[in-house]
Design a protein around this motif. Structure first.
Motif, PDB file in Angstrom:
ATOM      1  N   GLN A  46      14.252  15.221  36.986  1.00 51.24           N
ATOM      2  CA  GLN A  46      14.578  15.192  35.344  1.00 51.24           C
ATOM      3  C   GLN A  46      13.456  14.287  34.893  1.00 51.24           C
ATOM      4  N   ASP A  47      12.970  13.385  35.143  1.00 54.58           N
ATOM      5  CA  ASP A  47      12.010  12.324  34.746  1.00 54.58           C
ATOM      6  C   ASP A  47      10.866  12.502  35.295  1.00 54.58           C
ATOM      7  N   PHE A  48       9.952  12.924  34.854  1.00 53.16           N
ATOM      8  CA  PHE A  48       8.458  13.130  35.133  1.00 53.16           C
ATOM      9  C   PHE A  48       7.687  11.855  35.055  1.00 53.16           C
ATOM     10  N   LEU A  49       8.438  10.609  34.777  1.00 59.05           N
ATOM     11  CA  LEU A  49       7.934   9.238  34.911  1.00 59.05           C
ATOM     12  C   LEU A  49       8.562   8.326  36.110  1.00 59.05           C
ATOM     13  N   ASP A  50       9.463   9.128  36.705  1.00 59.95           N
ATOM     14  CA  ASP A  50       9.862   8.301  38.027  1.00 59.95           C
ATOM     15  C   ASP A  50      10.054   9.295  39.240  1.00 59.95           C
ATOM     16  N   TYR A  51       9.048   9.225  40.293  1.00 64.49           N
ATOM     17  CA  TYR A  51       9.200   9.854  41.578  1.00 64.49           C
ATOM     18  C   TYR A  51       9.926   9.137  42.394  1.00 64.49           C
ATOM     19  N   SER A  52      10.330   7.991  42.329  1.00 60.42           N
ATOM     20  CA  SER A  52      10.976   7.186  43.359  1.00 60.42           C
ATOM     21  C   SER A  52      12.221   8.076  44.491  1.00 60.42           C
ATOM     22  N   ARG A  53      12.769   9.048  43.675  1.00 60.82           N
ATOM     23  CA  ARG A  53      13.797   9.798  44.246  1.00 60.82           C
ATOM     24  C   ARG A  53      13.269  10.813  45.120  1.00 60.82           C
ATOM     25  N   LYS A  59       4.272  14.249  49.792  1.00 58.36           N
ATOM     26  CA  LYS A  59       3.167  14.321  50.802  1.00 58.36           C
ATOM     27  C   LYS A  59       2.603  15.595  50.949  1.00 58.36           C
ATOM     28  N   ALA A  60       2.048  16.079  49.968  1.00 58.02           N
ATOM     29  CA  ALA A  60       1.236  17.133  49.788  1.00 58.02           C
ATOM     30  C   ALA A  60      -0.416  17.294  50.094  1.00 58.02           C
ATOM     31  N   ASP A  61      -0.988  18.461  50.589  1.00 51.24           N
ATOM     32  CA  ASP A  61      -2.418  18.472  50.655  1.00 51.24           C
ATOM     33  C   ASP A  61      -3.057  18.271  49.269  1.00 51.24           C
ATOM     34  N   ALA A  62      -2.429  19.073  48.414  1.00 49.58           N
ATOM     35  CA  ALA A  62      -2.977  19.115  46.880  1.00 49.58           C
ATOM     36  C   ALA A  62      -1.780  19.301  45.864  1.00 49.58           C
ATOM     37  N   CYS A  63      -2.128  19.006  44.589  1.00 48.32           N
ATOM     38  CA  CYS A  63      -1.460  19.262  43.413  1.00 48.32           C
ATOM     39  C   CYS A  63      -2.350  19.959  42.632  1.00 48.32           C
ATOM     40  N   ILE A  64      -1.465  21.183  42.073  1.00 47.11           N
ATOM     41  CA  ILE A  64      -2.223  21.873  40.812  1.00 47.11           C
ATOM     42  C   ILE A  64      -1.289  21.332  39.554  1.00 47.11           C
ATOM     43  N   TRP A  65      -1.756  20.606  38.586  1.00 45.66           N
ATOM     44  CA  TRP A  65      -1.155  20.207  37.651  1.00 45.66           C
ATOM     45  C   TRP A  65      -1.359  21.288  36.435  1.00 45.66           C
ATOM     46  N   CYS A  66      -0.235  22.028  36.192  1.00 48.47           N
ATOM     47  CA  CYS A  66      -0.449  22.888  35.027  1.00 48.47           C
ATOM     48  C   CYS A  66       0.623  22.505  33.895  1.00 48.47           C
ATOM     49  N   LEU A  67       1.393  21.463  34.219  1.00 43.95           N
ATOM     50  CA  LEU A  67       2.228  21.159  33.079  1.00 43.95           C
ATOM     51  C   LEU A  67       1.933  20.708  31.788  1.00 43.95           C
ATOM     52  N   GLY A  68       2.232  21.327  30.719  1.00 50.14           N
ATOM     53  CA  GLY A  68       1.625  20.970  29.453  1.00 50.14           C
ATOM     54  C   GLY A  68       2.275  21.348  28.267  1.00 50.14           C
ATOM     55  N   VAL A  69       1.808  21.208  27.077  1.00 47.28           N
ATOM     56  CA  VAL A  69       2.420  21.769  25.834  1.00 47.28           C
ATOM     57  C   VAL A  69       1.427  21.723  24.754  1.00 47.28           C
ATOM     58  N   SER A  70       1.612  22.654  23.782  1.00 46.87           N
ATOM     59  CA  SER A  70       0.663  22.496  22.794  1.00 46.87           C
ATOM     60  C   SER A  70       0.859  21.304  21.819  1.00 46.87           C
ATOM     61  N   GLN A  71      -0.345  20.721  21.423  1.00 48.63           N
ATOM     62  CA  GLN A  71      -0.078  19.488  20.552  1.00 48.63           C
ATOM     63  C   GLN A  71       0.594  19.877  19.162  1.00 48.63           C
ATOM     64  N   THR A  72       0.553  21.124  18.739  1.00 53.67           N
ATOM     65  CA  THR A  72       1.507  21.357  17.389  1.00 53.67           C
ATOM     66  C   THR A  72       2.842  21.790  17.850  1.00 53.67           C
ATOM     67  N   ALA A  73       3.271  21.666  18.949  1.00 55.80           N
ATOM     68  CA  ALA A  73       4.907  22.033  19.315  1.00 55.80           C
ATOM     69  C   ALA A  73       5.503  20.657  19.434  1.00 55.80           C
ATOM     70  N   VAL A  74       5.021  19.577  19.490  1.00 56.71           N
ATOM     71  CA  VAL A  74       5.675  18.123  19.713  1.00 56.71           C
ATOM     72  C   VAL A  74       4.995  17.417  18.976  1.00 56.71           C
ATOM     73  N   MET A  94       1.872  10.479  44.151  1.00 55.28           N
ATOM     74  CA  MET A  94       1.200  11.421  45.046  1.00 55.28           C
ATOM     75  C   MET A  94       0.028  10.723  45.936  1.00 55.28           C
ATOM     76  N   PHE A  95      -0.880  10.055  45.212  1.00 53.51           N
ATOM     77  CA  PHE A  95      -1.765   9.502  46.025  1.00 53.51           C
ATOM     78  C   PHE A  95      -1.245   8.247  46.966  1.00 53.51           C
ATOM     79  N   SER A  96      -0.291   7.520  46.454  1.00 52.01           N
ATOM     80  CA  SER A  96       0.340   6.556  46.960  1.00 52.01           C
ATOM     81  C   SER A  96       0.769   7.106  48.616  1.00 52.01           C
ATOM     82  N   GLU A  97       1.447   8.533  48.484  1.00 51.34           N
ATOM     83  CA  GLU A  97       1.988   8.865  49.542  1.00 51.34           C
ATOM     84  C   GLU A  97       0.853   9.835  50.574  1.00 51.34           C
ATOM     85  N   ASN A  98      -0.272  10.147  49.893  1.00 50.50           N
ATOM     86  CA  ASN A  98      -1.535  10.708  50.437  1.00 50.50           C
ATOM     87  C   ASN A  98      -2.620  10.453  49.660  1.00 50.50           C
ATOM     88  N   PRO A  99      -3.402   9.420  50.218  1.00 52.72           N
ATOM     89  CA  PRO A  99      -4.636   9.150  49.474  1.00 52.72           C
ATOM     90  C   PRO A  99      -5.672  10.184  49.447  1.00 52.72           C
TER      91      PRO A  99
END
Length: 166
Positions: A46-53, A59-74, A94-99
């Motif tokens: 629910q909160d993309f600023l809090d990963y503690s939960r 613990k992944a090998d890779a992350c593909i970060w496609c999350l985004g929004v148009s600058q005109t939408a917000v 993520m790097f704290s779990e797998n550098p």
């Protein structure tokens, strides 16, 4: 991966599900994708600023970060939060779990790491690239200039929808 409900992220997910060399995919999402596949796991966040939960899920090998929004939408503030804050907080967690993991950031052709661009997205995508790059040598930026939908299909990877990233 993130952004699986969006245009690019949805296609990345589809390709990853079809790729036999990929054995497992975890999506970080606010709501279930509604897709069932043996190698797919939705992690509701629910909160993309809090990963503690969900630390154990990072613990992944890779992350593909496609999350985004148009600058005109917000608003400007919301755009910075979604583009910069979300990506940087996720990468740190993520790097704290797998550098040694790889973090692949979907940026844009006008990304300007010196933040001199006239367009907001150029400055903020550039700031995000710069900050992510300082976290690890295993950060990769993808800067498409244009993304369009095509209806071509390929025999090697038969799918009904493809995107072209130029």
């Amino acid at each position: 991966m993130t952004g699986a409900t969006g245009f690019v992220g949805g296609e990345v997910l589809k390709q990853a599900l079809e790729d036999s060399s990929i054995t497992g995919i975890m999506t970080l999402t606010r709501r279930p994708l509604g897709v069932t596949h043996p190698k797919l796991e939705d992690v509701i966040l629910q909160d993309f600023l809090d990963y503690s939960r969900i630390k154990a899920s990072l613990k992944a090998d890779a992350c593909i970060w496609c999350l985004g929004v148009s600058q005109t939408a917000v608003s400007r503030e919301e755009y910075i939060k979604i583009t910069f804050d979300y990506a940087v907080m996720a990468a740190r967690a993520m790097f704290s779990e797998n550098p040694h993991m790889r973090f692949c950031f979907l940026s844009g052709s006008r990304a300007d790491q010196e933040e001199k661009s006239r367009v907001l997205y150029g400055r903020i995508k550039g700031r995000t690239e710069r900050e992510l790059g300082g976290l690890s040598p295993n950060v990769y930026h993808f800067r498409p200039a244009f993304i369009r939908h095509t209806s071509r299909t390929f025999t090697a990877h038969p799918i009904s929808r493809r995107i072209s990233i130029c």
